[in-house]
Structure formats: structure tokens, C-alpha cells
Design a protein around this motif. Structure first.
Motif, PDB file in Angstrom:
ATOM      1  N   SER A 101      19.526 -72.920  10.708  1.00 51.90           N
ATOM      2  CA  SER A 101      20.852 -73.112  10.156  1.00 51.90           C
ATOM      3  C   SER A 101      21.780 -72.093  10.795  1.00 51.90           C
ATOM      4  O   SER A 101      21.437 -70.927  10.916  1.00 51.90           O
ATOM      5  N   THR A 102      22.946 -72.542  11.238  1.00 54.33           N
ATOM      6  CA  THR A 102      23.922 -71.636  11.833  1.00 54.33           C
ATOM      7  C   THR A 102      25.175 -71.641  10.968  1.00 54.33           C
ATOM      8  O   THR A 102      25.398 -72.554  10.172  1.00 54.33           O
ATOM      9  N   ILE A 103      25.986 -70.603  11.131  1.00 54.44           N
ATOM     10  CA  ILE A 103      27.182 -70.461  10.309  1.00 54.44           C
ATOM     11  C   ILE A 103      28.309 -69.878  11.141  1.00 54.44           C
ATOM     12  O   ILE A 103      28.065 -69.071  12.033  1.00 54.44           O
ATOM     13  N   GLY A 104      29.525 -70.284  10.855  1.00 49.96           N
ATOM     14  CA  GLY A 104      30.696 -69.703  11.490  1.00 49.96           C
ATOM     15  C   GLY A 104      30.690 -69.818  12.999  1.00 49.96           C
ATOM     16  O   GLY A 104      30.041 -70.681  13.577  1.00 49.96           O
ATOM     17  N   LYS A 105      31.438 -68.922  13.629  1.00 53.95           N
ATOM     18  CA  LYS A 105      31.474 -68.870  15.080  1.00 53.95           C
ATOM     19  C   LYS A 105      31.773 -67.445  15.503  1.00 53.95           C
ATOM     20  O   LYS A 105      32.291 -66.647  14.720  1.00 53.95           O
ATOM     21  N   ILE A 106      31.438 -67.128  16.722  1.00 54.99           N
ATOM     22  CA  ILE A 106      31.706 -65.807  17.273  1.00 54.99           C
ATOM     23  C   ILE A 106      32.990 -65.911  18.083  1.00 54.99           C
ATOM     24  O   ILE A 106      33.088 -66.727  18.990  1.00 54.99           O
ATOM     25  N   GLU A 107      33.971 -65.103  17.714  1.00 61.79           N
ATOM     26  CA  GLU A 107      35.228 -65.046  18.454  1.00 61.79           C
ATOM     27  C   GLU A 107      35.270 -63.721  19.205  1.00 61.79           C
ATOM     28  O   GLU A 107      35.175 -62.661  18.592  1.00 61.79           O
ATOM     29  N   ILE A 108      35.417 -63.784  20.496  1.00 58.45           N
ATOM     30  CA  ILE A 108      35.433 -62.589  21.330  1.00 58.45           C
ATOM     31  C   ILE A 108      36.876 -62.263  21.679  1.00 58.45           C
ATOM     32  O   ILE A 108      37.558 -63.048  22.327  1.00 58.45           O
ATOM     33  N   TYR A 109      37.347 -61.099  21.206  1.00 52.67           N
ATOM     34  CA  TYR A 109      38.719 -60.662  21.434  1.00 52.67           C
ATOM     35  C   TYR A 109      38.835 -59.658  22.572  1.00 52.67           C
ATOM     36  O   TYR A 109      39.932 -59.395  23.039  1.00 52.67           O
ATOM     37  N   ASN A 110      37.727 -59.093  22.972  1.00 53.17           N
ATOM     38  CA  ASN A 110      37.731 -58.105  24.045  1.00 53.17           C
ATOM     39  C   ASN A 110      36.683 -58.530  25.063  1.00 53.17           C
ATOM     40  O   ASN A 110      35.501 -58.645  24.741  1.00 53.17           O
ATOM     41  N   ILE A 111      37.089 -58.778  26.285  1.00 56.39           N
ATOM     42  CA  ILE A 111      36.187 -59.270  27.328  1.00 56.39           C
ATOM     43  C   ILE A 111      34.992 -58.339  27.552  1.00 56.39           C
ATOM     44  O   ILE A 111      33.930 -58.774  27.979  1.00 56.39           O
ATOM     45  N   ASN A 112      35.132 -57.056  27.227  1.00 55.26           N
ATOM     46  CA  ASN A 112      34.021 -56.120  27.383  1.00 55.26           C
ATOM     47  C   ASN A 112      32.837 -56.477  26.479  1.00 55.26           C
ATOM     48  O   ASN A 112      31.701 -56.107  26.755  1.00 55.26           O
ATOM     49  N   ALA A 113      33.094 -57.215  25.393  1.00 51.69           N
ATOM     50  CA  ALA A 113      32.020 -57.628  24.494  1.00 51.69           C
ATOM     51  C   ALA A 113      31.046 -58.575  25.187  1.00 51.69           C
ATOM     52  O   ALA A 113      29.890 -58.692  24.784  1.00 51.69           O
TER      53      ALA A 113
END
Length: 85
Positions: free
Chosen positions: A35-47
Motif C-alpha cells: 500500500s502506498t500513500i501520498g507523493k514525494i514532492e522535491i523542492y530542492n534538486i539536491n534532494a
């Protein structure tokens, strides 16, 4: 990835997994239903050095009232946390 970045990543994913957003079903690499939830939002390209842009947040357990932690123990591949109540 150093310890500080690892801890921040695990803490963020843990916090997201405690969210009450709706989840979806998926299959992991072994073909097991997950089961998965939500999403990952990357705001800094270094991540992107630490997080795969195609990563998902997998629900590994549910039903906690007040989960605290987490603590990742890499040499044992172990995630520790506590549910205070």
C-alpha cells in the motif's frame, strides 16, 4: 548520504506515512501487494542525490495513536519508533 540527511529523509517519510491521506495498492519487486500513500514532492534538486524521483511512500504499518521517532539502524536494516499511548 550522511547520517543527518538519512535521518531527515526517514523522518519525512515516516511523517508522511502517518498522514490520513488515501492509499493505493501496488506490488513491490517481489510481487507482494503493498500500500502506498501520498507523493514525494522535491523542492530542492539536491534532494535527488538521496531520493529517487520515482520513489513512492510505502505504508508498512497502520493504527498508531502517537508515533514518535524514527531511528534508522542501517547495519541491521531496522526502523525503530515508539507509539506512546
Amino acid at each position: 548520504m550522511n547520517f543527518s540527511n538519512s535521518f531527515i529523509l526517514v523522518a519525512a517519510l515516516f511523517a508522511c506515512s502517518c498522514n490520513s491521506q488515501s492509499s493505493t495498492s501496488d506490488k513491490n519487486k517481489s510481487g507482494e501487494k503493498t500500500s502506498t500513500i501520498g507523493k514525494i514532492e522535491i523542492y530542492n534538486i539536491n534532494a535527488l542525490q538521496s531520493i529517487d524521483s520515482n520513489a513512492t511512500i510505502e505504508v508498512i504499518s497502520k493504527g498508531f495513536n502517537w508515533a514518535e521517532g524514527p531511528l534508522w539502524i542501517a547495519n541491521k536494516n531496522l526502523l525503530l519508533f515508539s507509539d506512546v499511548p
